[in-house]
Every structure is written in C-alpha cells, then in structure tokens.
Design a protein around this motif. Structure first.
Motif, mmCIF file in Angstrom:
data_model
loop_
_atom_site.group_PDB
_atom_site.id
_atom_site.type_symbol
_atom_site.label_atom_id
_atom_site.label_comp_id
_atom_site.label_asym_id
_atom_site.label_seq_id
_atom_site.Cartn_x
_atom_site.Cartn_y
_atom_site.Cartn_z
ATOM 1 N N VAL A 252 0.088 14.026 -5.183
ATOM 2 C CA VAL A 252 -0.367 13.317 -5.924
ATOM 3 C C VAL A 252 -1.889 12.939 -5.818
ATOM 4 N N ALA A 253 -2.480 12.933 -6.894
ATOM 5 C CA ALA A 253 -3.867 12.745 -6.838
ATOM 6 C C ALA A 253 -4.060 10.990 -6.488
ATOM 7 N N CYS A 254 -3.357 10.465 -5.935
ATOM 8 C CA CYS A 254 -3.635 9.036 -5.603
ATOM 9 C C CYS A 254 -2.880 8.597 -4.687
ATOM 10 N N CYS A 255 -3.378 7.717 -3.873
ATOM 11 C CA CYS A 255 -2.969 7.203 -2.528
ATOM 12 C C CYS A 255 -2.192 5.729 -2.783
ATOM 13 N N ASN A 256 -2.245 5.182 -4.195
ATOM 14 C CA ASN A 256 -1.792 3.829 -4.197
ATOM 15 C C ASN A 256 -0.172 4.092 -4.083
ATOM 16 N N GLN A 257 0.754 3.334 -3.099
ATOM 17 C CA GLN A 257 1.889 3.670 -2.733
ATOM 18 C C GLN A 257 2.962 3.538 -4.197
ATOM 19 N N ASP A 258 2.490 2.616 -4.879
ATOM 20 C CA ASP A 258 3.344 2.595 -5.886
ATOM 21 C C ASP A 258 3.468 3.848 -6.903
ATOM 22 N N THR A 259 2.103 4.355 -6.980
ATOM 23 C CA THR A 259 2.183 5.762 -7.745
ATOM 24 C C THR A 259 2.549 6.949 -6.853
ATOM 25 N N VAL A 260 2.372 6.951 -5.688
ATOM 26 C CA VAL A 260 2.956 8.080 -4.653
ATOM 27 C C VAL A 260 4.410 8.054 -4.925
#
Length: 390
Positions: A252-260
């Motif tokens: 995933v290109a994001c480390c926001n946990q909701d996004t992961v």
C-alpha cells in the motif's frame, strides 16, 4: 544507522519500505493502531516476503527497511533472514519492538529472575540476565533497533526492564532509539519519561516522540484533529512516500493504518502484492503514479478541490481514499504531474520537506516540543512537569 538518519529519509519517495511481519503481539496496549494481540494471527507468507526482499539489487533497493508488527520479534528467525537479505543488496534495516522479551525482570539487576510471559510462559533453558538467543541474533542483524515506550506499554513492560534491555543491545554495538508516545506537549507523563531517558542514557539514546492518534484501539477515545487543511492551500501528504507491506502481503502507498487495513485498497494507493510483484515493480508504481506525486506535493484536499468531481468527505484521509475512483482527479494529476516534469515536482517537494532535517520532520508530524530529542545529544529540554510545554 542513527535515528536521525532514518527520519531524514522519510520525505523521499520509495527511500524506505515499511514491512509488517505479523499482527500478533504478546501485549495488548490500549492505543495499538494495528489492534494486535497474541491470538491475532495475520501475517504475510514468509517465503513471499523473502522472495520480495531478495528482489532488491544494488542498483534498485530501498535505503531503509523498517521491520514492524505487531511484534516482529515473535518471528526472530524471519527478521534475521530479511535483514540479512536486505543488507546484501545495500539496504539498511531497522526494527521496532514492544520489548515483550524484557518483561518480568529477566535482565541484569531486575526482580524475579527468569522471564515469565503474561500467562506464565517463558523461554526454557534461558540463562537469567540474557536476551533470548534467537531474539538477540535478530537484533544483531539490524542496523538500528527501536523500543516502544509509553504509558500503555509500561502497564505491561516496566520502563526499568526496557532500559536494561536497551543497555544490553547497546553493548552489542547496535544503534538504538526509543519511540515514545503521549497525549501532546503538555503531557506530564512525557515530561517525566524523557527526563528518565536522559538520566539513564546520559543523552546518548535519541527519541522519536509522537502523539496518540485515533486509530486502532485508540479510535474510540483519542482526540482527532478538529479542523482539516484549507482546501485552497497545499498540504502535502508525507504518508504516501514509503510503500507499506500489509499483514496480508498487499503493498500500500500509505502508512495510515485505516488505509493499510482497508480492503479493497483504493486503486490509487494499491502498489501490488509480494506474491506477484518484485521491489522494482512496486518502486516504479510508487514513483511514477501522477496521483501519488500530487498527493506528496499538494495533498488530497487541494487535489480534490482543484479537480474533484464528487462530494468531499470530511477528513483529510477520507478525502484521499475517495480519490481512487474519480476520473477527473486522475486526468488532472496526469496533466500536471505526468512525465519528467512530475518527477521533478515530486523530488522538489521531498527536498523541501527535508530542508530542516530530522528535527523539522518531527516538528511537523510528531510532537513538536520534543523534536530535538530525535538527535542523540540534542539540545536539553526545559525542566518541566509538562504543563508549560505548549
């Protein structure tokens, strides 16, 4: 590798890789963003991870690989193999641990002798006063070792035990740091803890100090930001710089946990899967996507305001996740950030984000009052009980 070196690379796209080894953890901290637990067995296939890290080459590799969890030291042999593979290609590795293995006074000078886990388990045959051999081998294999410590961790692993373990790791010649978390600059716990770290290590161990965010177990009680960025202003997203290998192997290109944790991953944030893709492919997708370039340069709020065709969700991150299906946003991003011009724009934003070094990055994205601590031997903070740090 010192903490400041690691943090200073954070704004640069694909300069690092965050790799979650497992969601399992022997601790159950109230603020855990990944909702980890001892019986939460979700982790990428070990063979697929090794193949993915083994695809690094001297010419195409991340500068830094951060091994995280859950608790990555529940899989010490895997952590050791991955760090060895990464190092062979020229990448440096760091590992973040909740320090479960230090709990219960098994280290020198602690109370009670042998290690005991939460339910009475331990390490059979372990010599009192030693880090378990498999864990020690994993720690020796990395270039930087970080320990998490905050009021929630301390309920399960006392700070004295964490300090003793870190002293042993330092004796092994491994660079160490502490990841500290509190409620903000005025938190008296953070003031007390940072003074204790200074006293114990004489300023030789740097600290990355963050604030509790409303994710995972903290989502129901941590205070979220009350206002979002001005849509007319650029608000670049640093979370879209380093790819993240999630607990199911999705990248995933994001480390926001909701996004992961979100499935399906929003299309513009989906970089592939370790079962199918190598590092070169993931890196190319991360660097060449016009939408990701724009997120890193101006942020999702400005991007949606300028090109978006649908309603704008309330939060910054919700707005980003909603961009994935918006063809107008994709077309606008391509027009501005496609090709060589977009690559230059992306790099310019990264250079601007790194201009003030590690301390500047922490001031913007961590707990600003404690930013000097990211550098070992940094400026002393004022003596305070926390109430005057605003």
């Amino acid at each position: 590798m010192e903490l400041a070196e690691l943090v200073a690379r954070r704004p640069f796209p694909a300069a690092g890789l965050l790799l979650g080894l497992t969601r399992r953890c022997p601790l159950s901290c109230a603020h855990c963003s990944t909702v980890s637990g001892l019986f939460t067995r979700q982790e990428p296939d070990a063979g697929q991870l090794e193949r993915f890290v083994g695809s690094f080459t001297a010419e195409n590799r991340p500068d830094v690989v951060m091994l995280t969890g859950g608790e990555p030291l529940l899989l010490p042999a895997l952590a050791e193999r991955l760090s060895t593979l990464a190092r062979s290609a020229g990448s440096r590795t760091a590992l973040l641990s909740g320090m479960f293995f230090a709990r219960g006074g098994a280290l020198p000078g602690s109370r009670g002798g042998a290690f005991r886990g939460r339910r009475g388990g331990g390490f059979p045959g372990r010599r009192s006063g030693a880090i378990p051999p498999a864990i020690l081998r994993a720690i020796r294999s990395v270039d930087h070792f970080s320990a998490s410590l905050d009021v929630h961790h301390e309920r399960e692993v006392p700070r004295a035990d964490v300090f003793r373990a870190l002293q042993l790791v330092r004796e092994e010649g491994v660079a160490v740091s502490l990841h500290l978390t509190g409620t903000g600059a005025s938190d008296p716990y953070l003031a007390d803890l940072t003074r204790a770290v200074e006293k114990e290590f004489d300023g030789r161990v740097p600290c990355l100090v963050n604030e509790v965010r409303p994710f995972g177990r903290a989502a129901s009680w941590a205070r979220a930001a009350r206002t979002g960025p001005d849509p007319a202003a650029a608000s670049p997203c640093p979370m879209a710089a380093w790819p993240v290998v999630a607990f199911d192997g999705r990248v995933v290109a994001c480390c926001n946990q909701d996004t992961v944790d979100r499935r399906p991953v929003p299309p513009h944030l989906d970089l592939g899967h370790v079962a199918e893709d190598d590092w070169a492919t993931v890196r190319s997708r991360a660097l060449e996507s016009p939408v990701l370039r724009m997120l890193r340069t101006v942020g999702p709020t400005h991007l949606a305001a300028r090109y978006g065709s649908g309603p704008r969700p309330g939060s910054y991150c919700d707005g980003c996740r909603a961009l994935g299906g918006d063809e107008a946003v994709a077309a606008g991003a391509q027009a501005v950030a496609g090709g060589a011009a977009g690559a230059l724009l992306d790099m310019t934003a990264a250079m601007r984000g790194s201009r003030e070094g590690a301390q500047g990055i922490v001031r913007r994205h961590g707990c600003a009052a404690y930013a000097p601590l990211v550098v070992a031997g940094g400026p002393d903070l004022p003596e305070t009980d926390g109430r005057d740090l605003r």
